[in-house]
Design a protein around this motif. Structure first.
Motif, PDB file in Angstrom:
ATOM      1  N   VAL C 336     -37.159  26.467  -1.267  1.00 45.10           N
ATOM      2  CA  VAL C 336     -36.846  27.069  -2.776  1.00 45.10           C
ATOM      3  C   VAL C 336     -35.719  27.679  -2.758  1.00 45.10           C
ATOM      4  CG1 VAL C 336     -37.702  28.380  -4.748  1.00 45.10           C
ATOM      5  CG2 VAL C 336     -39.376  27.089  -3.176  1.00 45.10           C
ATOM      6  N   LEU C 337     -35.470  28.978  -1.718  1.00 45.96           N
ATOM      7  CA  LEU C 337     -34.269  29.535  -1.790  1.00 45.96           C
ATOM      8  C   LEU C 337     -33.404  28.915  -1.071  1.00 45.96           C
ATOM      9  CD1 LEU C 337     -36.155  33.216  -1.030  1.00 45.96           C
ATOM     10  CD2 LEU C 337     -35.017  32.256  -3.145  1.00 45.96           C
ATOM     11  N   ARG C 338     -33.610  28.060  -0.240  1.00 42.77           N
ATOM     12  CA  ARG C 338     -32.694  27.398   0.650  1.00 42.77           C
ATOM     13  C   ARG C 338     -31.897  28.238   1.732  1.00 42.77           C
ATOM     14  NH1 ARG C 338     -33.366  22.260  -1.324  1.00 42.77           N
ATOM     15  NH2 ARG C 338     -33.732  22.482  -3.531  1.00 42.77           N
ATOM     16  N   ASN C 482     -42.942  29.295  -8.187  1.00 37.75           N
ATOM     17  CA  ASN C 482     -42.843  28.518  -9.316  1.00 37.75           C
ATOM     18  C   ASN C 482     -42.042  28.920 -10.393  1.00 37.75           C
ATOM     19  OD1 ASN C 482     -44.685  26.566  -8.320  1.00 37.75           O
ATOM     20  ND2 ASN C 482     -46.406  27.432  -9.257  1.00 37.75           N
ATOM     21  N   ARG C 483     -41.824  30.298 -10.380  1.00 35.13           N
ATOM     22  CA  ARG C 483     -40.827  31.027 -11.232  1.00 35.13           C
ATOM     23  C   ARG C 483     -39.499  30.626 -10.767  1.00 35.13           C
ATOM     24  NH1 ARG C 483     -44.877  33.626 -12.018  1.00 35.13           N
ATOM     25  NH2 ARG C 483     -45.388  34.389 -13.986  1.00 35.13           N
ATOM     26  N   LEU C 484     -39.176  30.283  -9.721  1.00 32.63           N
ATOM     27  CA  LEU C 484     -37.761  29.919  -9.255  1.00 32.63           C
ATOM     28  C   LEU C 484     -37.908  28.238  -9.256  1.00 32.63           C
ATOM     29  CD1 LEU C 484     -37.812  32.083  -6.177  1.00 32.63           C
ATOM     30  CD2 LEU C 484     -36.146  32.049  -8.042  1.00 32.63           C
ATOM     31  N   GLY C 485     -38.879  27.533  -9.902  1.00 29.48           N
ATOM     32  CA  GLY C 485     -38.845  26.255 -10.233  1.00 29.48           C
ATOM     33  C   GLY C 485     -39.379  25.304  -9.342  1.00 29.48           C
ATOM     34  N   ALA C 486     -40.160  25.705  -8.302  1.00 27.04           N
ATOM     35  CA  ALA C 486     -40.774  25.080  -7.560  1.00 27.04           C
ATOM     36  C   ALA C 486     -41.741  23.930  -7.762  1.00 27.04           C
ATOM     37  CB  ALA C 486     -41.211  25.816  -6.223  1.00 27.04           C
ATOM     38  N   GLY C 487     -42.571  24.414  -8.555  1.00 26.59           N
ATOM     39  CA  GLY C 487     -43.797  23.329  -9.103  1.00 26.59           C
ATOM     40  C   GLY C 487     -44.853  23.310  -8.140  1.00 26.59           C
ATOM     41  N   TRP C 488     -44.994  24.367  -7.340  1.00 24.30           N
ATOM     42  CA  TRP C 488     -46.235  24.274  -6.252  1.00 24.30           C
ATOM     43  C   TRP C 488     -47.462  24.100  -7.120  1.00 24.30           C
ATOM     44  CZ3 TRP C 488     -44.756  28.452  -2.174  1.00 24.30           C
ATOM     45  CH2 TRP C 488     -43.665  27.965  -1.724  1.00 24.30           C
ATOM     46  N   THR C 489     -48.338  23.459  -6.450  1.00 22.93           N
ATOM     47  CA  THR C 489     -49.869  23.340  -7.328  1.00 22.93           C
ATOM     48  C   THR C 489     -50.859  23.765  -6.457  1.00 22.93           C
ATOM     49  OG1 THR C 489     -50.116  21.002  -6.398  1.00 22.93           O
ATOM     50  CG2 THR C 489     -49.234  21.370  -8.453  1.00 22.93           C
ATOM     51  N   PHE C 490     -50.465  24.805  -5.173  1.00 24.08           N
ATOM     52  CA  PHE C 490     -51.602  25.075  -4.332  1.00 24.08           C
ATOM     53  C   PHE C 490     -52.524  26.206  -5.082  1.00 24.08           C
ATOM     54  CE2 PHE C 490     -47.888  24.602  -1.545  1.00 24.08           C
ATOM     55  CZ  PHE C 490     -48.545  23.810  -0.824  1.00 24.08           C
ATOM     56  N   ALA C 491     -53.799  25.913  -4.914  1.00 23.45           N
ATOM     57  CA  ALA C 491     -54.683  26.698  -5.396  1.00 23.45           C
ATOM     58  C   ALA C 491     -55.871  27.223  -4.358  1.00 23.45           C
ATOM     59  CB  ALA C 491     -55.485  25.915  -6.597  1.00 23.45           C
ATOM     60  N   GLY C 492     -55.613  28.257  -3.898  1.00 26.25           N
ATOM     61  CA  GLY C 492     -56.550  28.789  -2.848  1.00 26.25           C
ATOM     62  C   GLY C 492     -56.227  28.347  -1.539  1.00 26.25           C
ATOM     63  N   GLU C 493     -56.677  29.274  -0.396  1.00 24.79           N
ATOM     64  CA  GLU C 493     -56.114  28.876   0.806  1.00 24.79           C
ATOM     65  C   GLU C 493     -56.563  27.747   1.319  1.00 24.79           C
ATOM     66  OE1 GLU C 493     -58.534  31.254  -0.107  1.00 24.79           O
ATOM     67  OE2 GLU C 493     -60.221  31.409   1.169  1.00 24.79           O
ATOM     68  N   ALA C 494     -57.532  26.968   0.968  1.00 31.27           N
ATOM     69  CA  ALA C 494     -58.102  25.872   1.756  1.00 31.27           C
ATOM     70  C   ALA C 494     -56.965  24.495   1.309  1.00 31.27           C
ATOM     71  CB  ALA C 494     -59.473  25.388   1.103  1.00 31.27           C
ATOM     72  N   SER C 495     -56.567  24.621   0.110  1.00 38.84           N
ATOM     73  CA  SER C 495     -55.333  23.810  -0.212  1.00 38.84           C
ATOM     74  C   SER C 495     -54.162  23.738   0.517  1.00 38.84           C
ATOM     75  CB  SER C 495     -55.197  23.469  -1.733  1.00 38.84           C
ATOM     76  OG  SER C 495     -54.323  24.827  -2.069  1.00 38.84           O
ATOM     77  N   VAL C 496     -53.731  25.145   0.765  1.00 40.35           N
ATOM     78  CA  VAL C 496     -52.817  25.377   1.725  1.00 40.35           C
ATOM     79  C   VAL C 496     -52.885  24.874   3.085  1.00 40.35           C
ATOM     80  CG1 VAL C 496     -50.957  27.112   2.531  1.00 40.35           C
ATOM     81  CG2 VAL C 496     -51.994  27.437   0.123  1.00 40.35           C
TER      82      VAL C 496
END
Lengths: 366, 161, 526
Positions: C336-338, C482-496
């Motif tokens: 995101v920040l690269r 997501n405020r930096l435009g990433a569009g992540w959809t992780f929800a909860g530690e299990a998905s990560v």
């Protein structure tokens, strides 16, 4: 000279009547609270003290009045400001005005002139009473509408329907009486009741018009919004009815109006059906019993007895108002309407018919 | 008393005289006047208790305001075991335990607050107490106060009662 | 594989198994006090008596090795009477001061009394032998000799596990008691375990003393965050206050023990917490709503990247964060920040105490995880140099302090950076200097995994939702990205963690299911 005398007499009469009526209010409030308490096996007001005296709670109405006087005088946000403030006046003024035509005693002679012991001896007394008391409903309806709140509106609607319904019977129930006494002037009606029927029974309205009396009594209760006809207030259903949104002194004016209505209603019942200031067998000179025995009394004492009789009758009927309130529960709305239209109205019409028939048969009345 | 079937009288058809109501209303007026006369002349029979001057005598098992008991030496009997707080269904007892300077006592309540506004006066705390440290035998019910805080009774207030 | 019959059930057990252990495997509870799975067998409490066919007397289950064809009964009236008798004997001189005893609620005597006792005492209180109460014997332990049932677990622990042997039996008969040698208090780093293994209230914890009744506590499986060893623990809490840590058995990591400093780690979850997002603007601090604080931090990061290029932004990760959070932090920096500037320091403040048993010098719970996730250690010193050189214009710091730098050094370093955002749990040098403080959840307030010094990936579970306005690190990172435009959809530690297992070689093939309660060694090198 004569104009000044009339003016003084008028002012004094108005002042005395007003003071008499209004001073009865706290006494009735006290009687209501204390009487209710004893009827319900309670003790009632007994706490307010002045110099260590409670006088059986007689100071409570005073304390209440003071409290109400000093409370914040508010107007609810959504209320119609003008009508909201006018409503209490509309409630109280007609009640006070009605009392003007009620004679409290026989005419007396002061400084060589005859003075009637009533504010105005109108030749249309009864019509005046109906005209003025018909205005009383405006106070209630205005209060209900101007408060801009649901319970007052319901109370106002109830009262309009109820008062209009019972006004019909109220008017019709007196027609018979008017037919018998051939006058709508109250002083004449009272004077006519001084004679005897068949030489024994006082010719009181209640004896010549028993049904008329019952109908009038019921209708007066309904007009005064007293239990069992206190639907406009209906505290167990619509909070406090038309005066839900009223507080402080405006509320107290409604409160006073209710009791003044009681006083006026009692005065009318006493005047029309119970001989007004008449005391049975008491003539101007003293007691004259049917058997011929007589007891001479001085003129002033007779006058006092007669005024006392009127006040006594008035107080009794005022107490009857209170007594009935703590005996009979409030009617359901449909019962009120049924009673008004299907019982009182036909009966009062029948009463007129029967009275007319009897008068015709015995040749134009006694 | 055994549970049985109670016959409730159905409303019966009113007689002609009754439907007129006049006589019945007069009888009703008689009843109320009877009460009035009786109560005016025999005031001592009125059941009202004039509260601040006259108090109802509470039965011995009445559960009133709590009090905390003291040992003979004046220290609170409570050892902060939390049994009352555990038993309390209203969760109105807050205890903070501390190390007592007296090793024979070991544990004592630094804080012992009862929120009288929450208390339902069930008496579970009294039953739970292993040390007879809390009782509800004061015969008092909660007096009114002007603030909520004043109705949270602290350990000092409870020991005083 | 000997086969024997226990209460009519036929059981196969490995050679050398005792009756008590075998009973446990089939879910039959045999009462015991002195037996402990990680200590030698003493057999002196006599609670585990069972009836063995062809033996004239009852046998102790803890020291009876199962042999082929043995028939054991633990539910007969004879056994019951014997256990009740043993219990009554133990209670003869017991003071029954449960109301003031911290063990109440988890006390062996209470538990078995409700099952086997329920008898009136035949012993007058005045006749009881009284011993010394409330003795501070050093370490974290208070000794109450009266409550002791002389099971010798503590003595064996100090002989066999720590090897320090501070406790011993003294005197004879009903005057027997355990005590330390005069002037020789407990002197090791594992005294807290004595309170755990004591089945009664004789040895209780000084730290937990009178803090809370145990029946108010709820527990959650967790990992001690105190050092790289990753001892399995149970965190006990009431509402949102943690009261104690207790070791959880994991024979590959900590058996049933944990160290004294580790037991106090819970305090960090209670004290000096960052509980609400704070933004420093125009010199003043202002508590902000989460959305506003996140947007503020994201905007400042974006602004810096736009104005000075990606290399002017740096991310300092922390080995105190979970694998999931570190993975997302790296992802944020790289994708995101690269920015090339992402690193962490394994050096941590702390006393550096270590031994060859459970205490590790590295006081971070997840150094190994950060390494395995490819976050560079070397970059940290590089980033510090760049900060000193004024090249870093915006900094995202994880954790409450920078490496082992003293407070003044941290403050001095951070004052050189125009914008510092912190994701941390506690007040410290970093939170004093940060321009945006994003409070994150403590180890009991979120779930995740730590990788211990040996590469063992172990799960910890959420006990209660984050205190105050704090949020889990994953939620914070997703919000920032997501405020930096990433569009992540992780929800909860299990998905990560699923994403980690997919993309990171050392974690390949792992899942929360495969980790289980006890964890799994991460594959790969490093």
């Amino acid at each position: 000279m004569s104009g000044l005398f009339d003016l003084v007499v008028s002012v004094v009469r108005v002042a005395v009547m007003l003071a008499f009526t209004l001073s009865l209010v706290p006494i009735l409030v006290w009687a209501e609270r204390k009487g209710a308490a004893y009827i319900q096996d309670r003790r009632g007001p007994n706490r307010a003290k002045i110099l260590g005296l409670t006088l059986g709670g007689l100071f409570h109405p005073l304390a209440d009045a003071l409290k109400l006087l000093f409370k914040e005088d508010f107007i609810p946000d959504g209320a119609h400001r003008l009508f909201y403030q006018m409503a209490p006046m509309f409630a109280l003024a007609p009640a006070l005005m009605t009392f003007a035509v009620v004679p409290v005693g026989p005419p007396v002679v002061i400084a060589g002139r005859e003075v009637a012991l009533q504010v105005a001896d109108l030749n249309v007394g009864i019509l005046y009473i109906f005209a003025i008391s018909g205005l009383a409903v405006y106070g209630v309806i205005l209060a209900g509408w101007a408060s801009n709140s649901k319970y007052p509106l319901l109370g106002g609607l109830r009262s309009s329907a109820q008062m209009i319904s019972y006004e019909v019977s109220l008017g019709l129930s007196i027609i018979g009486l008017v037919m018998v006494f051939r006058s709508v002037r109250l002083s004449e009606i009272v004077a006519s009741q001084g004679t005897l029927l068949w030489g024994i029974v006082p010719k009181w309205g209640v004896f010549v018009q028993p049904l008329g009396f019952l109908l009038f009594l019921v209708a007066v209760y309904a007009e005064a919004n007293r239990t069992p006809f206190d639907l406009p207030e209906g505290e167990s259903e619509i909070v406090a009815g038309f005066h839900t949104e009223y507080g402080s002194f405006k509320f107290s004016i409604f409160f006073m109006a209710e009791y003044v209505h009681m006083v006026v209603g009692s005065a009318l019942i006493a005047t029309l059906f119970f001989g007004g200031w008449q005391v049975p067998y008491l003539a101007d000179s003293g007691f004259v019993l049917p058997g011929g025995a007589a007891l001479g009394l001085p003129g002033p004492l007779v006058l006092l007895l007669r005024i006392g009789a009127f006040v006594g009758k008035l107080l009794f009927f005022a107490w009857l108002f209170i007594w009935v309130r703590w005996t009979i529960p409030r009617f359901r709305y449909d019962q009120v309407m049924r009673l008004g239209w299907k019982v009182l109205l036909p009966l009062s019409l029948a009463n007129i018919f029967v009275t007319g028939l009897v008068l015709l048969l015995i040749g134009g009345g006694a | 008393m055994a549970i049985g079937v109670k016959k409730v009288a159905r409303p019966r058809q009113m007689s002609g005289g009754e439907t007129l109501y006049l006589l019945e209303i007069l009888r009703g007026l008689g009843v109320t006047m009877g009460h009035l006369v009786r109560n005016v002349f025999r005031q001592e029979n009125i059941a009202t208790i004039e509260y601040p001057e006259v108090r109802r005598v509470m039965p011995p098992r009445f559960r009133g305001l709590h009090r905390l008991m003291r040992r003979p030496d004046g220290t609170p009997r409570c050892v902060a075991c939390y049994c009352c707080a555990t038993a309390c269904p209203a969760v109105c007892i807050t205890i903070v335990a501390g190390e007592s300077p007296d090793p024979a006592v070991e544990k004592y309540p630094v804080r012992f607050d009862i929120d009288m506004l929450r208390c339902v006066f069930c008496g579970h705390c009294v039953e739970a107490c292993p040390c007879d440290a809390i009782r509800m035998d004061t015969g008092w019910f909660t007096p009114p106060e002007h603030t909520r805080e004043k109705l949270i009774y602290t350990i000092d207030m409870l020991l005083e009662k | 594989m000997p086969n024997f019959t226990l209460n009519g059930i036929s059981v196969d057990v490995p050679e050398g198994t005792t009756v008590l252990q075998a009973a446990k495997t089939v879910g039959i509870e045999i009462p015991h006090y002195c037996y402990h799975p990680n200590l030698s067998i003493a057999g002196n409490c006599r609670m585990c008596l069972v009836e063995v066919e062809k033996f004239p007397k009852l046998q102790i289950a803890c020291n009876t090795v199962v042999t082929e064809g043995m028939v054991v009964k633990s539910d007969t009236e004879k056994v019951r009477q014997a256990v009740t008798g043993v219990l009554e004997l133990m209670l003869i001189n017991h003071p029954v001061d449960c109301p003031i005893c911290d063990q109440a609620g988890e006390c062996g005597l209470q538990i078995y009394y409700m099952k086997y006792g329920l008898h009136k005492s035949r012993f007058a209180f005045e006749d009881k032998v009284h011993k010394k109460k409330v003795q501070d014997i050093g370490g974290q332990i208070v000794l109450d000799a009266e409550r002791c049932i002389l099971c010798s677990r503590c003595i064996r622990f100090l002989q066999e596990v720590t090897g320090t042997s501070e406790l011993e039996f003294f005197r004879r008969g009903d005057h027997s008691e355990i005590s330390i040698f005069p002037g020789r208090p407990l002197d090791n780093q594992y005294t807290g375990n004595l309170a755990d293994i004591c089945p009664v209230g004789a040895l209780t914890s000084k730290d937990f003393r009178f803090k809370c009744r145990v029946w108010f506590l709820r527990g959650t499986r967790s990992i001690c965050p105190g050092c790289a060893n990753g001892c399995n623990v149970e965190a006990h809490f009431k509402e949102d206050i943690v009261y104690r840590l207790k070791p959880r058995r994991n024979d590959d990591v900590n058996r049933t023990w944990m160290c004294d400093p580790g037991r106090l780690e819970y305090k960090k979850a209670n004290e000096a917490r960052l509980l609400t997002p704070v933004v420093r603007e125009n010199g003043g601090l202002k508590a902000e709503a989460w959305e506003a604080a996140l947007s503020f931090a994201a905007f400042r990061l974006w602004e810096t990247v736009e104005a000075h290029g990606a290399a002017s932004v740096a991310v300092i990760a922390s080995p105190a964060f979970s694998n999931e959070e570190l993975y997302l932090a790296r992802k944020l920096a790289e994708e995101v920040l690269r920015t090339p500037n992402v690193g962490f320091s394994p050096r941590s403040s702390g006393n550096g105490l270590s031994d060859d048993f459970l205490i590790k010098a590295d006081k971070n719970p997840n150094t190994r995880g950060a390494q395995l996730l490819g976050i560079s250690e070397e970059k940290f010193d590089d980033i510090v140099r760049k900060i000193e050189g004024g090249e870093v214009k915006a900094l995202l710091v994880f954790g409450n302090e920078l490496a082992d730098f003293p407070g003044e050094r941290t403050a001095e370093l951070l004052s050189r950076v125009p914008f510092v955002a912190q994701v941390g749990t506690n007040e410290g040098a970093v939170s004093l200097a940060a321009h945006a403080v994003l409070p994150s959840a403590s180890f009991v307030e979120r779930g995740g995994t730590f990788t211990n010094h040996a590469g063992r990936v172990q799960r910890f579970w959420m006990g209660f939702p984050p205190r105050g306005n704090a949020r889990g690190g994953i939620e914070i990172l997703v919000g920032l990205a997501n405020r930096l435009g990433a569009g992540w959809t992780f929800a909860g530690e299990a998905s990560v963690f699923r994403a980690i297992a997919r993309s990171e070689a050392p974690f390949a093939g792992m899942s929360y299911e495969s980790l289980g309660e006890l964890g799994q060694i991460a594959g790969g090198k490093g």
